[in-house]
Each structure stands twice: as structure tokens, then as C-alpha cells.
Design a protein around this motif. Sequence first.
Motif, mmCIF file in Angstrom:
data_model
loop_
_atom_site.group_PDB
_atom_site.id
_atom_site.type_symbol
_atom_site.label_atom_id
_atom_site.label_comp_id
_atom_site.label_asym_id
_atom_site.label_seq_id
_atom_site.Cartn_x
_atom_site.Cartn_y
_atom_site.Cartn_z
ATOM 1 N N TYR A 10 0.827 -1.202 0.000
ATOM 2 C CA TYR A 10 0.000 0.000 0.000
ATOM 3 C C TYR A 10 0.862 1.252 0.000
ATOM 4 O O TYR A 10 0.753 2.094 -0.862
ATOM 5 N N THR A 14 1.064 4.929 -3.738
ATOM 6 C CA THR A 14 -0.268 4.557 -3.259
ATOM 7 C C THR A 14 -1.274 4.328 -4.379
ATOM 8 O O THR A 14 -1.976 3.315 -4.371
ATOM 9 N N ASN A 17 -0.526 1.144 -6.143
ATOM 10 C CA ASN A 17 -0.727 0.011 -5.249
ATOM 11 C C ASN A 17 -2.205 -0.260 -4.974
ATOM 12 O O ASN A 17 -2.610 -1.418 -4.845
ATOM 13 N N VAL A 18 -3.011 0.794 -4.908
ATOM 14 C CA VAL A 18 -4.460 0.614 -4.743
ATOM 15 C C VAL A 18 -5.034 -0.081 -5.974
ATOM 16 O O VAL A 18 -5.851 -1.004 -5.857
ATOM 17 N N ALA A 21 -4.157 -3.703 -5.772
ATOM 18 C CA ALA A 21 -4.993 -4.394 -4.781
ATOM 19 C C ALA A 21 -6.384 -4.671 -5.353
ATOM 20 O O ALA A 21 -6.958 -5.745 -5.129
ATOM 21 N N HIS A 39 -6.435 -3.170 3.345
ATOM 22 C CA HIS A 39 -5.773 -1.905 3.028
ATOM 23 C C HIS A 39 -6.567 -1.052 2.032
ATOM 24 O O HIS A 39 -6.251 0.118 1.844
ATOM 25 N N THR A 43 -7.644 2.140 5.217
ATOM 26 C CA THR A 43 -6.958 3.411 4.930
ATOM 27 C C THR A 43 -7.943 4.548 4.685
ATOM 28 O O THR A 43 -7.534 5.701 4.628
ATOM 29 N N ASP A 48 -2.628 6.371 7.224
ATOM 30 C CA ASP A 48 -1.448 5.532 7.035
ATOM 31 C C ASP A 48 -0.152 6.296 7.282
ATOM 32 O O ASP A 48 0.902 5.688 7.472
#
Length: 100
Positions: A10, A14, A17-18, A21, A39, A43, A48
Motif C-alpha cells: 500500500y 499509493t 498500489n491501490v 490491490a 488496506h 486506509t 497511514d
Amino acid sequence: MKTAYICSPYKGETERNVEYAKELTKEAIKRGYAPITPHLYLTQCLDDNKSEERDLGISIGVSLIEKCDVIFIGTKYTISEGMGKEIQRAYELQKPFEYY
């Protein structure tokens, strides 16, 4: 329905990474699992960037691993420090891993 814990980075990049995910979460859904991706939602409630809130979020995620049937580990970018804690707990609980 079986559950899949989504373990991916995460912190750092960000936005990227989101999105990653979300991809892993969608893959779990396609495969018939009920995904747990803490996450993506913790978040939204915890900051975070505040170490005590980040640690709390990781603790919550680690406790959710106990409820899951399988752990999806996203290795596309990196294994982060938080992921390391999740992976260690899943290993201790002898949960099956799937790598992506």
C-alpha cells in the motif's frame, strides 16, 4: 464461500498500489472467493501516515488472516514491511499461499 486475504503493498506509490490491490481483489472474486482486502478500506478510516494508525491497521489485517482460507500474495511490485508481517502470520497459521 471461502475467503481470500489479499496481501499487497500500500505505502509508497499509493495510487498504483491501490489499483493493484483492486486487480487482486477482482481475481479472487472471479475465482469464487469472498476477498478481504483491508488496506483498501482501513486506509479510508485510518491515516497511514501516522505510525500508530498504520500499526493499528496492520494489526487488524493480521487478525483477519485467521478467518481466511487462502492468502493471495501480490508480488508484482515488492514485498513491503506490512506484507511481511501478514505473510509471517499466515505462515504461522499454516494458511495456503497463492502468488500473483
